[in-house]
Structures are given as structure tokens and as C-alpha cells.
Scaffold this active site. Structure first.
Site, PDB file in Angstrom:
ATOM      1  N   ASP A  67      11.891   1.948   7.399  1.00  0.00           N
ATOM      2  CA  ASP A  67      11.327   1.686   6.095  1.00  0.00           C
ATOM      3  C   ASP A  67      12.518   1.453   5.157  1.00  0.00           C
ATOM      4  O   ASP A  67      13.683   1.624   5.539  1.00  0.00           O
ATOM      5  CB  ASP A  67      10.432   2.849   5.633  1.00  0.00           C
ATOM      6  CG  ASP A  67       9.458   2.390   4.562  1.00  0.00           C
ATOM      7  OD1 ASP A  67       8.406   3.019   4.404  1.00  0.00           O
ATOM      8  OD2 ASP A  67       9.757   1.367   3.896  1.00  0.00           O
TER       9      ASP A  67
HETATM   10  C1  GLC Z   1       8.329   0.393   1.017  1.00  0.00           C
HETATM   11  C2  GLC Z   1       7.163   0.959   1.799  1.00  0.00           C
HETATM   12  C3  GLC Z   1       6.799   0.175   3.008  1.00  0.00           C
HETATM   13  C4  GLC Z   1       7.075  -1.294   2.754  1.00  0.00           C
HETATM   14  C5  GLC Z   1       8.578  -1.451   2.617  1.00  0.00           C
HETATM   15  C6  GLC Z   1       8.968  -2.899   2.273  1.00  0.00           C
HETATM   16  O1  GLC Z   1       9.159   1.430   0.565  1.00  0.00           O
HETATM   17  O2  GLC Z   1       7.239   2.330   2.170  1.00  0.00           O
HETATM   18  O3  GLC Z   1       5.414   0.427   3.288  1.00  0.00           O
HETATM   19  O4  GLC Z   1       6.601  -2.079   3.827  1.00  0.00           O
HETATM   20  O5  GLC Z   1       9.128  -0.601   1.627  1.00  0.00           O
HETATM   21  O6  GLC Z   1       8.481  -3.239   1.028  1.00  0.00           O
END
Ligand code: GLC
Length: 747
Positions: A290
Site C-alpha cells: 500500500d
Molecule cells: C491508499 C489506500 C489504498 C489505495 C492506495 C493508492 O493509501 O490505502 O487502498 O489503493 O493508497 O491510492
């Protein structure tokens, strides 16, 4: 002699030209040989580049002068970027792809990713709302439309479906999931994966991503990015089913979650990423972090520094580093020091390259970046029509007394009250990709569209967009109400309060809106509360004030039209909530599939010294699976084809459902079980199947379910399914509270 020479030269030239086309770029070669050839040509820096995902942005026009973007483009030229997220559109993605393919040494194409959570340009209901339709085909279709739009705009990969089970409405991200039930969450996760991916053999589908692996939905207190601490029994029985179903449905990628599991951050958790995901489930796709989560292992207190974080991530089996840039900076050194084997690097890089080959990007890097297709595909009337169908079916009717609904709008004086009802900006949530507020139909517009000629529709804000009301606004609303036949009062929270980093300690109807409803109640007019929210709010304060309560969630592009169709009865609401509506904040977490405890309070018994709160009832306001219709359904004749069965036998469950009302309607018939006594305690109810049926007034239908041994099993702490002999209860009903029950004994 000349002709011979020229023939010879020609042959040499052709073979020489053919020799210049490297194997990995030759579509006539096998995928394996192309991959091997490419790996053999790559430096360790270029391999680290394939594991590096950066946040993108605009790379054409004035952005060309942005130093940050220029630096990223240089990294592309240097082969140090394998993927971008948040680069938008055919033009922008083509611009970067051309740099990657034409200006880097090996010309490896870039993977473009985006959070296409519930639509790309045409915005569908938030996933939590769509889950309330219990309509798997609708959910698969809306994911497919989202994929079609996104893929026409250069996107190869979405970070969806979110498969986190949660029963805590304080957590803003419940909007992205499918509610509190593992079994339903699993069906929905699989449907969404299929919708996004299809069979991944065309340019109209995109890679899906199972997130957030794992157990992010169990954050303590519903507080964002908070600690998670669940047992392995809970892991396997409550949280894993949707992730596993999505993986088994063929999901191409998985995303680490931000949280720890058993004290180890998910990004560096070998038990989660390697033992379960890869070894037990056989997942062979990309594991992406993430945002920054590799680097966050330092803050967690698990990695000493960035190099240690990169080491722990790759050793756990996590591949791609989103935005932390710890892998790109440290991998070569880790290999040089022998801490990471080149085999481990090649395995991770191969998982990324295989996806690029699978999408055909080595043969046509621009097949997703076609501006003409983009223009023809986005926001079409057909897509909006599907969004309307999904939105209507996502609405949940929670209360309807005195036949307040449906409303015969002809000739009616309708008072629409509530700022959100006229605010395009507050209708959409955090995850709207390229959705635009200006394209979103407000409640006010929806009512005008449908009944602007037939009814007299007036509007008053009633409270400020900041949620604060004042006496003048309330007075204005009351004055308007006095001359109206029916009051439609839009309450709840702005869509902006739904999503990531939107945890709320008070997930309830704001006090100024309660005050507004109290004032309107005094007019004696019929009141319909229309609740906008990305989570189940505490509705207890408004429950006695409204004659009808419609949970509208956050419905996307077609919001107003969908609500108008439900209010008028053009569509008879069929939604059933997939998350419990608590009676009070202090009751959270409250959910249907709870354990009985050693001191339950059977109906009608003394609650003393039993599991309860002293200051509130022992029930939620509205239970899981609950939702009303404009008609009514009665259940009878529950029967099993056997009351005793062996461990490998199937059981047929039958029940007769009758539409005992005056209009046709859809009913979601729900099948629950209970393992009454087992080697580990089991919930008082577990959803194991459902059927959504349509009945005409007076029509009866016998609904049949087949119960399989796996439906009666649970998982032990190792994740092994267990079916134990003993007494079971088999229950069927229109929600998780009002059920018919039969006993079954497994020998
Ligand atoms: C965010 C979220 C995740 C998302 C990623 C890219 O922090 O936790 O669900 O896909 O970053 O935006």
C-alpha cells in the site's frame, strides 16, 4: 555473379535485421523464452526498477517543466520505474509509455494503475451500497463498465476490490467493502474480480487487486491506520474468506495492508504473504505494497531503516514498492551483500513482467492509450443507465409507517429540505477516479427530472453545508413545510466524509440536523428522512421523528434519479443492509454473527447478570440483512429433506415465500446456520446462501437451497476446514433477525 552476391547480401541483411529483434520483443517467441531473454539482459538496477511504483500526474504540457515530474521521467528513461499510479488518460499514459518504450535501454512498458473503486467516469454506488443490492450480476457488470472506461483511458490496473470485512462504522473505509459478512463478502469479491478482469485477453478489462491483505477492517476502535489484533481463528473464519475467494477467482494482484498481524506489518509478514497467499492459496501474481507501507515498517518499529524495510518486504514475498522507494534504493546492495538472492529478485520481477506480457504491452504498448476510444467510451448513456439500475437496487428502506411511501407526486406540494440535496460537491466520496461532481444528479435535480411538471417541489437548505444549522434556516424550512403535503429531509454526512482517513468517533446524524427534524416534526406533516452516508450512521435520534427512513448511502452519478424512482414507487426498494445499524456508538462493534457468550439473554428472560449494557437495548437499531419493501413477504413451511445427515451428505432446505402485499416486489431470502456446540464456539448465525426472487402480489414460491458439508464447516486456527458431528440450526428469513428455524443433526 552479381545476382548471387545480392541474394547473399539480402539474406545476410534479413537475418541480421531478425537478429536485431531481441527475443523478448518478438511476438513469435514463447512467453517463457521472452521472459527469460529479458531477465538475462536486465541489470540489477533495472530489475529493481520493475519493483518500483511511483505516484504519477501530468507529464505533458506545462507539467513538462515541473522538476518533480521531469525527475520521474528521467527515472523512466533510466529503467527505474515499473509502474505509475494516478496517471490519467490516454494522452498522458501514452506520453510516458513512449518515453519508457523508446528512450529506456530495454524499452520495458509501464503498468498504469488507478483506484477505480466504483467507476471511472460514470460513478456507481459505493461498494458498500451496491453490496446491499445482493445482486452479484449487477456488481460484476458495474465493475466491468468501470474497467471498460478505465482501460480506454490508459489504465491497466485497478486497486480494487477492497475485501476487508468490517463491522465498525467508525471506520471511514467501510464504504469500500461489502459489509460484515464473510460469506457474502466472498461472493461479492469474486464477482468484482470477474467484472474488472474478464478473461484478461482484451483491452477492455484491467488487472484487479485484492486489498488490503490482510485484516485492515479490524482496526481497533475503527480508528484509521490503527493496530489490529485478531486471533487466527477469527482470521480464518471472519476475515480470510473474501480475500481467498478473490484470489481463487483469478485476481491478478494483491495489496499489502497498512496494519500489523500478530505484531508483524503485513508488508513484511511472511505468514500472510508467502505461507497463506502463495503457498496455501497458490497465488502467483503481483503483491504490491500500500502507499509507502514498505517504508512504514520503520515507524511500526519492525524495520531498522529503509534498507532493512526493503529486505523484510522482499523476503516476505512482497514485490512492488508503492511510493516508498526503499526497494529502488537498496535492492542492488542487498543482493551484493548476499542478503537477497538474485533468484528472489528474478521471481519478483518475473511476476511483474508476466503481467505486462499478459496485457500484450510488449507487442502493443499503446493498446490502452487510444484517445479516440477513450472519447467514445466514457460516460455513455448506456453506462449511466446501468449506474441508475445499480443505484436503485442499493437503496435500503429502513422505516415506512402510515404508508408514507411511495409518494404519488401528481399534484403534490413537496418540500425538499437539506443542503446536501442540492449540493453536487457533497454527493461524491473520496474514491471517484475521474468522476465529476458536475455530472452527478442531485436529489433536487432527480425530483425535478421525474416530477418537476407533476408536482410543486420547493427547496430549503435547513442546515449549512458544514452541517451547522441556525435558527433562521430552521425557521425557513418550517415555514415552507407548513404549506407542503410531504417533507423530504436529506440528512447525513457529505460524501467527502466517506473513505480513507475518514474515521469518526461520532458516526451519527449531526445534532443540527436532529434539531431541524424536531422542528419539522411539530408541523405534523409526513416526514421522509433520506440518509446520505458512506457508512451506517446511528439513526436512533431521528428514528421517532421520521415516518419513513430511506438509507440512500452514496449512490454516484445517478443519485437523484434513483432516489426519485424509489420514492415514487417506480422502483420498489429491494436493498438489505450488509452492515448492522447500531443503536448507539457505545454498542459498536455490534454485528449479527456474534458469539452467544456464556450469558445470553433469551427472549423474555430476566437480563440481570447477563451480557448487556444497562443503558441501551440489547439489540441494534436495524440488523444485518434488513430492508423493507412497499409490499410484504411472509415465510412458511420451512423443511429439510433430512433431519439427520452424514458428514458428506447434502441437505435440501425448502421454504415458501408469499408476497402478501399489493405490489410486486423483490425479496432476498437468506439462509443461515448455527453450529450449536463445537470445539471452538461458533456464531449464533452464519449466512450461507441467499436467493433474490421477484413475486407478484399474492404469489407464493417455494425456494430451495442445497446445504453442502462445507457450508456447515468452520476453520481451525490453521485454516483447515472442520465439520464436526452434532446439532445444527438451519434458519431462513428476510433478514438475520426474523427467521424460521429447523434442527439438523450431523452424525
Ligand atoms: C491508499 C489506500 C489504498 C489505495 C492506495 C493508492 O493509501 O490505502 O487502498 O489503493 O493508497 O491510492
Amino acid at each position: 555473379m552479381k545476382p548471387m552476391i545480392s541474394l547473399f547480401v539480402t539474406v545476410m541483411l534479413i537475418s541480421n535485421i531478425q537478429a536485431q529483434v531481441p527475443i523478448y520483443k518478438d511476438p513469435k517467441q514463447t512467453a517463457d523464452s521472452r521472459l527469460k531473454d529479458l531477465l538475462n539482459r536486465m541489470t540489477i538496477e533495472e530489475k529493481a526498477g520493475q519493483l518500483n511504483q511511483l505516484n504519477g500526474g501530468f507529464f505533458t504540457g506545462p507539467a513538462l517543466n515541473d522538476p518533480g515530474q521531469k525527475a520521474k521521467m528521467q527515472m523512466v528513461r533510466d529503467g527505474k520505474v515499473g509502474s505509475f499510479l494516478n496517471v490519467i488518460g490516454a494522452k498522458e499514459t501514452r506520453a510516458i509509455q513512449e518515453i519508457a518504450v523508446k528512450e529506456s535501454r530495454l524499452g520495458i512498458p509501464i503498468l498504469f494503475a488507478l483506484d477505480v473503486i466504483h467507476g471511472y467516469k460514470t460513478i456507481f454506488p459505493i461498494p458498500l451500497a451496491e453490496a446491499c443490492s445482493w445482486d452479484l450480476s449487477i456488481m460484476e457488470k458495474s465493475a466491468g463498465i468501470a474497467a471498460k472506461e478505465a482501460s480506454s483511458a490508459g489504465i491497466h490496473w485497478t486497486f480494487a476490490p477492497m475485501c476487508d470485512i468490517s463491522n465498525d462504522p467508525r471506520w471511514g473505509r467501510v464504504m469500500e467493502g461489502a459489509g460484515e459478512d464473510p460469506w457474502l463478502g466472498a461472493q461479492i469479491a469474486a464477482a468484482r474480480v470477474k467484472g474488472f478482469q474478464g478473461s484478461l485477453n482484451d483491452a477492455e478489462h484491467i488487472l484487479s487487486c485484492v486489498k488490503h491483505f490482510a485484516v485492515y477492517g479490524a482496526v481497533e476502535g475503527g480508528k484509521e491506520y490503527n493496530n489490529v489484533d485478531v486471533s487466527r481463528v477469527a482470521l480464518w473464519n471472519k476475515y480470510m474468506p473474501p480475500y481467498e475467494a478473490a484470489v481463487k477467482a483469478g485476481a491478478a494482484t494483491v495489496m499489502n495492508s497498512f496494519n500489523v498481524f500478530e505484531g508483524v506489518p503485513a508488508s513484511g509478514n511472511k505468514y500472510l504473504v508467502t505461507d497463506i497467499l502463495k503457498k496455501k492459496w497458490g497465488f502467483g501474481g503481483i503483491v504490491v505494497s500500500d502507499w509507502g507501507s514498505f517504508g512504514e515498517m520503520i515507524a511500526h518499529g519492525y524495520a531498522a531503516d529503509e534498507k532493512d524495510a526493503a529486505l523484510k518486504a522482499i523476503l516476505a514475498g512482497s514485490d512492488m514498492d508503492m511510493e516508498a522507494q526503499v526497494t529502488i534504493k537498496n535492492l542492488a546492495q542487498l543482493v551484493k551483500e548476499g542478503k537477497v538472492s538474485m533468484q528472489a529478485v528474478d521471481d519478483a520481477v518475473s511476476r511483474v513482467l508476466k503481467m505486462k506480457f499478459k496485457l500484450g504491452l510488449f507487442d502493443d504498448p499503446y493498446r490502452f492509450s487510444d484517445e479516440a476510444r477513450e472519447k467514445a467510451t466514457l460516460f455513455t448513456a448506456a453506462n449511466r443507465a446501468e449506474a441508475l439500475e445499480a443505484a436503485k437496487r442499493s437503496i435500503v428502506l429502513l422505516k415506512n409507517e402510515k404508508n408514507t411511501l411511495p409518494i404519488a407526486f401528481n399534484g403534490k406540494k413537496v418540500a425538499l429540505i437539506g443542503s446536501f440535496a442540492d449540493s453536487k460537491d457533497d454527493l461524491l466520496d473520496f474514491w471517484i477516479a475521474q468522476g465529476e461532481a458536475k455530472n452527478t444528479v442531485t436529489l433536487r435535480e432527480g425530483l425535478q427530472n421525474r416530477f418537476g411538471n407533476a408536482a410543486s417541489i420547493s427547496f430549503a437548505p435547513g442546515y449549512g453545508l458544514d452541517g451547522v444549522a441556525n435558527e433562521a434556516m430552521i425557521k425557513e424550512a418550517v415555514a415552507m413545510a407548513e404549506t407542503a403535503d410531504v417533507l423530504l429531509v436529506n440528512v447525513g454526512l457529505s460524501g467527502k466524509m466517506a473513505g480513507e482517513d475518514r474515521a469518526l468517533a461520532f458516526p451519527e446524524i449531526p445534532a443540527p440536523q436532529v434539531a431541524l427534524l424536531q422542528a419539522l416534526k411539530k408541523t405534523g406533516k409526513p416526514i421522509v428522512a433520506l440518509v446520505s452516508s458512506g457508512r451506517p450512521l446511528i439513526l436512533t435520534a431521528i428514528q421517532p421523528l421520521a415516518d419513513a427512513i430511506v438509507q440512500c448511502w452514496i449512490l454516484g452519478t445517478e443519485t437523484g434519479n434513483a432516489v426519485a424512482d424509489v420514492l415514487s414507487g417506480a422502483y420498489n426498494p429491494s436493498g438489505k443492509t450488509v452492515m448492522t445499524f447500531p443503536y448507539a456508538i457505545g454498542q459498536i462493534p455490534v454485528y449479527y454473527n456474534a458469539f452467544n457468550t456464556g450469558r445470553p439473554i433469551p427472549e423474555g428472560t430476566d437480563p440481570g447478570w447477563k451480557s448487556r449494557y444497562r443503558d441501551i437495548p440489547n439489540k441494534p437499531l436495524y440488523p444485518f440483512g434488513y430492508g423493507l419493501s412497499y409490499t410484504s413477504f411472509t415465510y412458511g413451511g420451512l423443511s429439510l429433506d433430512k433431519n439427520t445427515a452424514g458428514k458428506n451428505e447434502t441437505i435440501q432446505v425448502s421454504v415458501t415465500v408469499t408476497n402478501s402485499g399489493s405490489v410486486a416486489g423483490e425479496e432476498i431470502v437468506q439462509l443461515y446456520i448455527r453450529d450449536v456446540a463445537a470445539s471452538i464456539v461458533r456464531p449464533v448465525k452464519e449466512l450461507k446462501n441467499f436467493q433474490k426472487i421477484t413475486l407478484k402480489p399474492g404469489e407464493s414460491r417455494t425456494v430451495k437451497f442445497i446445504l453442502l458439508p462445507k457450508d456447515l464447516s468452520f476453520s481451525d486456527a490453521a485454516g483447515t476446514p472442520v465439520l464436526e458431528p452434532g446439532l445444527f440450526k438451519i434458519m431462513v428469513g428476510g433478514n438475520s433477525r426474523d427467521v424460521l428455524e429447523k434442527e439438523l443433526t450431523i452424525k
